[in-house]
Write a protein that holds these residues in place. Structure first.
Motif, PDB file in Angstrom:
ATOM      1  N   ARG A  85       0.813  -1.214   0.000  1.00 23.56           N
ATOM      2  CA  ARG A  85       0.000   0.000   0.000  1.00 23.56           C
ATOM      3  C   ARG A  85       0.850   1.270   0.000  1.00 23.56           C
ATOM      4  NH1 ARG A  85      -5.209   0.485   1.128  1.00 23.56           N
ATOM      5  NH2 ARG A  85      -5.266  -1.541   2.130  1.00 23.56           N
ATOM      6  N   GLU A  86       1.820   1.354   0.902  1.00 22.09           N
ATOM      7  CA  GLU A  86       2.608   2.586   1.035  1.00 22.09           C
ATOM      8  C   GLU A  86       3.382   2.915  -0.245  1.00 22.09           C
ATOM      9  OE1 GLU A  86       2.738   0.104   3.371  1.00 22.09           O
ATOM     10  OE2 GLU A  86       1.341   1.099   4.738  1.00 22.09           O
ATOM     11  N   HIS A  87       4.027   1.926  -0.827  1.00 22.59           N
ATOM     12  CA  HIS A  87       4.796   2.150  -2.050  1.00 22.59           C
ATOM     13  C   HIS A  87       3.874   2.523  -3.208  1.00 22.59           C
ATOM     14  CE1 HIS A  87       7.238   1.139  -5.632  1.00 22.59           C
ATOM     15  NE2 HIS A  87       8.218   1.704  -4.901  1.00 22.59           N
ATOM     16  N   ALA A  88       2.726   1.883  -3.294  1.00 22.20           N
ATOM     17  CA  ALA A  88       1.782   2.198  -4.369  1.00 22.20           C
ATOM     18  C   ALA A  88       1.286   3.642  -4.254  1.00 22.20           C
ATOM     19  CB  ALA A  88       0.603   1.240  -4.336  1.00 22.20           C
ATOM     20  N   ILE A  89       1.007   4.092  -3.039  1.00 26.58           N
ATOM     21  CA  ILE A  89       0.585   5.474  -2.832  1.00 26.58           C
ATOM     22  C   ILE A  89       1.696   6.424  -3.223  1.00 26.58           C
ATOM     23  CG2 ILE A  89      -0.039   7.186  -1.070  1.00 26.58           C
ATOM     24  CD1 ILE A  89      -1.583   4.932   0.364  1.00 26.58           C
ATOM     25  N   GLU A  90       2.906   6.110  -2.777  1.00 20.82           N
ATOM     26  CA  GLU A  90       4.072   6.958  -3.078  1.00 20.82           C
ATOM     27  C   GLU A  90       4.261   7.110  -4.583  1.00 20.82           C
ATOM     28  OE1 GLU A  90       8.835   6.401  -2.796  1.00 20.82           O
ATOM     29  OE2 GLU A  90       7.662   5.792  -1.056  1.00 20.82           O
ATOM     30  N   VAL A  91       4.160   6.033  -5.318  1.00 20.89           N
ATOM     31  CA  VAL A  91       4.360   6.067  -6.770  1.00 20.89           C
ATOM     32  C   VAL A  91       3.273   6.880  -7.455  1.00 20.89           C
ATOM     33  CG1 VAL A  91       4.354   4.629  -8.841  1.00 20.89           C
ATOM     34  CG2 VAL A  91       5.665   3.932  -6.847  1.00 20.89           C
ATOM     35  N   LEU A  92       2.032   6.729  -7.016  1.00 23.16           N
ATOM     36  CA  LEU A  92       0.925   7.448  -7.666  1.00 23.16           C
ATOM     37  C   LEU A  92       0.937   8.937  -7.347  1.00 23.16           C
ATOM     38  CD1 LEU A  92      -1.998   4.905  -7.359  1.00 23.16           C
ATOM     39  CD2 LEU A  92      -0.802   5.610  -9.417  1.00 23.16           C
ATOM     40  N   LYS A  93       1.505   9.317  -6.240  1.00 22.38           N
ATOM     41  CA  LYS A  93       1.551  10.739  -5.876  1.00 22.38           C
ATOM     42  C   LYS A  93       2.660  11.493  -6.571  1.00 22.38           C
ATOM     43  CE  LYS A  93      -0.837  10.943  -1.508  1.00 22.38           C
ATOM     44  NZ  LYS A  93      -0.765  11.380  -0.110  1.00 22.38           N
ATOM     45  N   ARG A  94       3.563  10.828  -7.224  1.00 21.93           N
ATOM     46  CA  ARG A  94       4.669  11.498  -7.909  1.00 21.93           C
ATOM     47  C   ARG A  94       4.195  12.361  -9.031  1.00 21.93           C
ATOM     48  NH1 ARG A  94       9.121   6.760  -8.495  1.00 21.93           N
ATOM     49  NH2 ARG A  94       9.295   6.331  -6.316  1.00 21.93           N
TER      50      ARG A  94
END
Length: 94
Positions: A85-94
């Motif tokens: 979850r955390e990595h997926a959120i981080e990638v989408l917020k870029r």
């Protein structure tokens, strides 16, 4: 001769009953009441909404399963399984 005339009259009468016309278009007020679909990022940030949507979508794949909400919930589930979850959120917020 009476029977063919009766059959023709019955056929014409029944055909006229099915003329419903074009479907009614939603008014501006009705269109704005339609819930907006959530994005993959919104689902990732709100696990309760994701679980609720995913449960509905899995329960009716032939009906609501092909809606934008269901597709986005499916993509969010895939991202969680692949990278967390955390990595997926981080990638989408870029």
């Amino acid at each position: 001769m009476i029977r063919p005339a009766f059959a023709l009259t019955l056929f014409v009468s029944l055909a006229a009953c099915n003329d419903a016309g074009p479907p009614a278009q939603p008014t501006a007020g009705e269109a704005s009441q339609k819930p907006k679909s959530r994005t993959v990022l919104q689902f990732l940030e709100d696990p309760a909404a994701l679980d609720e949507a995913w449960a509905r979508c899995r329960n009716d794949p032939g009906g609501i399963g092909d809606t934008p909400d269901c597709r986005n919930a499916g993509h969010a589930k895939e991202r969680i399984m692949m990278v967390g979850r955390e990595h997926a959120i981080e990638v989408l917020k870029r």
